[in-house]
Design an enzyme around this catalytic site. Sequence first.
Site, mmCIF file in Angstrom:
data_model
loop_
_atom_site.group_PDB
_atom_site.id
_atom_site.type_symbol
_atom_site.label_atom_id
_atom_site.label_comp_id
_atom_site.label_asym_id
_atom_site.label_seq_id
_atom_site.Cartn_x
_atom_site.Cartn_y
_atom_site.Cartn_z
ATOM 1 N N LYS A 290 1.805 -11.483 -38.630
ATOM 2 C CA LYS A 290 2.004 -11.738 -37.207
ATOM 3 C C LYS A 290 0.962 -11.017 -36.363
ATOM 4 O O LYS A 290 0.655 -9.851 -36.596
ATOM 5 C CB LYS A 290 3.399 -11.254 -36.776
ATOM 6 N N GLY B 198 15.964 -11.813 -35.017
ATOM 7 C CA GLY B 198 16.606 -10.510 -35.143
ATOM 8 C C GLY B 198 18.046 -10.478 -34.690
ATOM 9 O O GLY B 198 18.637 -9.407 -34.561
ATOM 10 N N ARG C 140 16.767 -29.015 -31.614
ATOM 11 C CA ARG C 140 17.278 -30.226 -30.952
ATOM 12 C C ARG C 140 16.382 -30.610 -29.763
ATOM 13 O O ARG C 140 16.114 -31.794 -29.541
ATOM 14 C CB ARG C 140 18.718 -30.009 -30.470
ATOM 15 N N GLY D 196 17.023 -16.435 -36.373
ATOM 16 C CA GLY D 196 18.480 -16.308 -36.454
ATOM 17 C C GLY D 196 19.096 -16.907 -37.700
ATOM 18 O O GLY D 196 20.322 -16.915 -37.833
ATOM 19 N N GLY E 118 13.826 -14.189 -41.201
ATOM 20 C CA GLY E 118 13.313 -12.875 -40.836
ATOM 21 C C GLY E 118 14.224 -11.792 -41.341
ATOM 22 O O GLY E 118 14.278 -11.486 -42.530
ATOM 23 N N SER E 119 15.015 -11.248 -40.430
ATOM 24 C CA SER E 119 15.877 -10.122 -40.762
ATOM 25 C C SER E 119 17.005 -10.520 -41.705
ATOM 26 O O SER E 119 17.598 -9.673 -42.356
ATOM 27 C CB SER E 119 16.479 -9.558 -39.480
#
Lengths: 304, 220
Positions: A91, A163, A175, A224, A245-246
Amino acid sequence: MAAHDAQHSTPVSTGTEGVKRGMAEQLKGGVIMDVVTPEQAKIAEDAGAVAVMALERVPADIRAQGGIARMSDPDMVEGIIGAVSIPVMAKARIGHFVEAQVLQSLGVDYIDESEVLTPADEAHHIAKSAFTVPFVCGATDLGEALRRISEGAAMIRSKGEAGTGNVVEAVRHMRAIRAGIRHLGTLDETELFVAAKELRAPHDLVVEVARRGELPVVLFTAGGIATPADAAMMMQLGAQGVFVGSGIFKSGDPAQRAAAIVQATTFHDDPDVVAKVSRGLGEAMVGINVATLPDSERYATRGW
Amino acid sequence: MRENPAVPVIGVLALQGDVREHLAALRAQGAEAVTVRRPAELARIDGLVVPGGESTTMAKLAARFELLEPLRAAIAGGLPAYGSCAGMIMLADRLLDAPADQVTVGGLDVTVRRNAFGRQVDSFESEVALDGIAGGPLHAVFIRAPWVEEAGPEVRVLGRVVGGPADGKIVAVRQGHLVATSFHPELTGDRRVHALFVDIVREHLAQQAGAVAGNERGKS
């Protein structure tokens, strides 16, 4: 794909739109996992990740710890590159073209110009076409996706709300992008001029999307995703692959959860498989209700 | 035996990768193209394409979903197969620069080096002339591509890189009904590699039909 007269020009050309967009095509149907150490990168590769995203802190920790989030330490990026044989992404801050230059020089395979890091420029994104390394960028709607593509992004991902372990924003953005594409398909030639103005996107790209019925680059989801069912839902909503990610390394059993999310992504349309791989994964990351997040802590609003 | 050998059914291994592009290329050549993710789906196909993608991911998913042995058995039994990039890796008998535990389907008597040309910044486009494909060199897209380091005696080298730092490296091979390329013809509009493979599948079907007809005559 021109260049049929290549005998008369350079025989070998790197950094073309073809190899940048084509690289993302190879990642389709796969899962790209955030990692902060070479050990985590190895776990991700062993679980079947198609690529890893090297960063200093996962988004959940950036939220918890605050401060300025920047590009990873070059030693860490090199350590991760050395640990795995799958592609390594990293990143850079929005607009921070020198971080991007550094990551290209380190040999990363893809750069994520990411809202998860603290933006370095509140008006401009990186001019990405000039780089040899390809870029992926986040988007919350079709206009934002097309602006990034016009700057040279070779891959788009929904932003979601990184996150949080909460898939609601990824759903909203996926969407919105898909609905925007479908809407363009209903417009006539005259109306597409106005659509381009409203989308704040180049007219030629708007026409191309209306004609193709999809973006000219690969569309992944991010932000998410914490469970195999989250990944499978995003695939059914039209994502061509998944960034996690997390969700993996903030969970109880990262190796098993990582493998389960990979399998649920491949068999996203088979509830029996998704059910099977969802068993016995231990605790998912705790998660945050996005509705209670103040605007200043929403990463999706970063980028313009 | 198929009712209409002119329309062969070709499966694309759909665990991960650029599956859709191969499906489209095969359909453009008159084949019925279907996805393959489960052992049972191997039963009705006349040929198999292993797409581009991440070979470590495909190998793990193939093992996990008990596809590896059925794929090996199908190819050992004569199923024609074509692999591009990661597909070349999956069809190789031997690998270099791969994780120690990476398995392949195999079938091609070659040693393939993964990511042989370098990282993504070294990915490139070039022109490659292929033995047996008329109409001039193909425009070829190489993405973190492998090459064939060594080819066995039964393997025919179809093409090599010309120019650049990897001049002369083997990037297209054929061994009987098996074909592999380091590059991605599915990403360009040039359908000649897919046409070659669909022809191989059609010939294989015609041979099988001939053999069955011969057996039938023998019985009567």
